[in-house]
Scaffold this active site. Sequence first.
Site, short mmCIF file in Angstrom:
data_model
loop_
_atom_site.label_atom_id
_atom_site.label_comp_id
_atom_site.label_asym_id
_atom_site.label_seq_id
_atom_site.Cartn_x
_atom_site.Cartn_y
_atom_site.Cartn_z
N GLU A 72 33.47 35.50 34.30
CA GLU A 72 34.38 35.86 33.21
C GLU A 72 34.32 34.81 32.12
O GLU A 72 34.14 33.61 32.40
CB GLU A 72 35.81 35.98 33.75
CG GLU A 72 36.81 36.42 32.70
CD GLU A 72 38.15 36.85 33.31
OE1 GLU A 72 39.00 37.35 32.56
OE2 GLU A 72 38.33 36.68 34.53
N ASN A 229 39.61 47.18 33.29
CA ASN A 229 39.85 46.22 34.36
C ASN A 229 41.35 46.06 34.57
O ASN A 229 42.10 45.91 33.60
CB ASN A 229 39.25 44.86 33.99
CG ASN A 229 39.75 43.75 34.90
OD1 ASN A 229 39.30 43.62 36.03
ND2 ASN A 229 40.70 42.95 34.40
N GLU A 230 41.76 46.10 35.82
CA GLU A 230 43.18 45.93 36.17
C GLU A 230 44.07 46.69 35.17
O GLU A 230 44.98 46.13 34.56
CB GLU A 230 43.55 44.45 36.23
CG GLU A 230 42.83 43.74 37.38
CD GLU A 230 43.33 42.32 37.63
OE1 GLU A 230 44.16 41.82 36.83
OE2 GLU A 230 42.89 41.70 38.61
N TYR A 302 43.40 38.69 46.15
CA TYR A 302 43.38 37.23 46.18
C TYR A 302 44.32 36.74 47.28
O TYR A 302 45.42 37.26 47.45
CB TYR A 302 43.83 36.64 44.84
CG TYR A 302 42.83 36.85 43.72
CD1 TYR A 302 41.70 36.04 43.63
CD2 TYR A 302 43.01 37.85 42.77
CE1 TYR A 302 40.77 36.22 42.60
CE2 TYR A 302 42.09 38.04 41.75
CZ TYR A 302 40.98 37.21 41.67
OH TYR A 302 40.07 37.41 40.66
N GLU A 365 36.78 41.61 42.73
CA GLU A 365 37.44 40.31 42.62
C GLU A 365 38.04 39.97 43.97
O GLU A 365 38.89 40.71 44.48
CB GLU A 365 38.52 40.30 41.53
CG GLU A 365 37.99 40.42 40.11
CD GLU A 365 39.07 40.22 39.06
OE1 GLU A 365 40.04 39.48 39.32
OE2 GLU A 365 38.92 40.80 37.96
N GLN A 415 35.18 33.05 41.36
CA GLN A 415 34.11 33.43 40.43
C GLN A 415 32.89 32.55 40.67
O GLN A 415 32.93 31.65 41.50
CB GLN A 415 34.58 33.32 38.99
CG GLN A 415 35.70 34.30 38.64
CD GLN A 415 35.93 34.37 37.12
OE1 GLN A 415 35.10 34.03 36.30
NE2 GLN A 415 37.13 34.82 36.78
#
Length: 566
Positions: A72, A229-230, A302, A365, A415
Site C-alpha cells: 500500500e 476496498n473495505e 487482523y 489482508e 504488508q
Amino acid sequence: MQFIESGRLTAIMLGRREFLQRTIAGAGVLAASKVCSPFAWPESRAADSRIEILLDEPLGTISPNIYGHFAENLSGVIYDGIWVGPNSKIPNIDGIRKSLIDEMRKINPSVVRFPGGCFADSYDWRDGIGPVDKRPRRTNFWSGAESKNAPANHRYDPNEFGTNEFVHFCKLIGSEPYLAANLRSLPAEEFYRWVEYCNSPAGSTTLADMRGSAGFKEPFNVRYWGVGNESWGCGGNFTAQEYAVEFRRYTAWLPGYEQPLSLVASGPNGDEYSWTRGLFEEIVRKGRGALRDIYGLALHHYAWNLSRGKTDDWDKGKGDALQFDAIDWYELLREGDRIEALIDGHWSVMAEEDPEHAVKLVVDEWGPWYRPGSQATPADIIEQMPTLRDAVFSGMTLDIFNRHPEKVAMANCAQLINCLNSLYLAHEDKFVVTPVGHVFAMYAAHQGGQGLRTIFSSPQVKYDRDSKPATFWGLKGSASLHGKQLVLTVVNPHVSEERQTEIGIRSASIKSGSVAVLNNPDIHAHNTFDQPNVVSPQSQDLAVGGKVVNVVFPPASVTKLALTLV
C-alpha cells in the site's frame, strides 16, 4: 491428547494408537539451539505426538496466489521500501530497490496488491502515469497519521511510483499485479479506462499509445482487479446492499481484450456474516448468473486484541510487538487462528446463494497489528518489528490456507515491507529479511502442490489466562505433494516444550529427505539492520527410510520437511 485433522478442524479425545509400524528412526532437531543436530532417540523414549499424511485423500491444488503480498502507498512501504528512484546511490533497477528484487525472486512471489488498502479509494490512477516530472503531487490518504518528522513523500504523494512502475516491479520479481480500483471517489468510467490503459493492445487506443510512450508498448495484461476496498468503512461506508449495486454498476461492462479479468468484491470485516449474506443476496437479485462476474470475495482479518476480553477499543486492546510474555504469545496466536473459523463461516454463508461455489475467498489482508513504538525507522507509521512470534503466526496462517485450497484462491500478507507483518525492512541503504520473510521462503515449496489431508495428534498447550485455565493446540501444519516430492510444514506453538513426533506416510515409503527449522531460544528474537541473522532457518539432511520418520520439533518453531517418496 488433542486430535486435529487437517482440513476439517475436528477436536476429540483419543487414546494413544499406533497408526503405522515404526521402521527406521529419522533425524531430530535439538530444542535449545538454533542449529539442527540429528539424533535417533532411544527405543525406550516414546513419541508424544504423531502426524499421519494421507496420500490418497487430496484436498485440492494449493494456489500459488495464496502466497501473495500487499504493497500500500502508506508511509515507508513505497517510498523508501520499494522505490528509491533511478538516481539514488542505493543499488536499484529502474528506481526499484535491488535488494528487495533479489530477495523476492527467491520466494516465488505469486501476486502483489497495490495501491491499497484504504489508500486505493482516494487514488486517481491518472496521476501515476505519463512523464514523472509532470505528475501531480497529492495529499496521501494517510497524511493525517504521519508525524511532522515524516518525509514529505510520505505525507504528499509525488506519484513517482504509479501503474507503470508497479507493473514493472511485478515483472522484475516474477509476480502478477493485483490492482485495487477506486470505487469511493472516482466514477465507473475511470475503472474502465484504467483497464484500457493496462490491457489494450499496442497501438490500439490513445491510452495504449500513452503507455507505449512511457516505454511499455505491450499490454500489461493485468488479470486481478479489486473493485473497491473495505467498502463497509474507509472505502465508502456502504451497506452490503449499497455496495452490491455499485459493484454491479462498476463491472457491468469492462474491456477484456486478450486477458480475462478476475474481479474481487469487497468483503466482510472479520466475522460480519451479515455483510456476506447481504452482498450475495443483492448481487443475485439480477439473477444467479451475476455471481460469475465475481472471482473472489475479499476477507480481512487482523490479530490485534490482546486484552484477553477486557476491551474492544482499537487502540487500548493492542499489545506490544517486542515486549510480551508467554500469555501474550498464545493470545496472539489464538486471535490469528480465528481465520480458519472465518473461512469456514463465510464459505457456508456464501453457499446459501452460491451452492456451486463459483466465488472463492480472497484473504487479501491478514497479519498481526501491534501498538506503535517498535518500528525500525521512527518516521514509518504502522511499521512494527517482526519477531519469532510473528514467524510462528505466519507459518500457522499459511498452513490454514493450505488446508483449505478449495476455498481460498488468494491471500495477501499485510504488508510486504516497512509495515505490519513485513517480510522485509529497509531504510536508505539498509535492508534486512525478517523472520516472516524466512517463513515465506520455507513455505514457497507448497505452491501448486496437491494439498493432502493430514492428521495431527499432540498434547495441547496449557496455560493460565488471568487465573483461568486455557488451552491451545499442540502441533498443526499442512502437507502437499508434487509428483514424488512431499512437503510438510509444522508449527509447534509451545514456548518451552519440544514435541517428539512420529511422522507416517500412508501408501508410500520415504527415500530421502531434508529438514529446515526456524526457531530461537528467545521468543522475542528478531532481525535488525545491525544483526540481520538472529532468526534464520537452519537446514540439514534427514536419515530416513521406510514409511516413518521421527523428528523433534523444538519449542516456538516453524519446520519444513521435504521428503522424496518411492
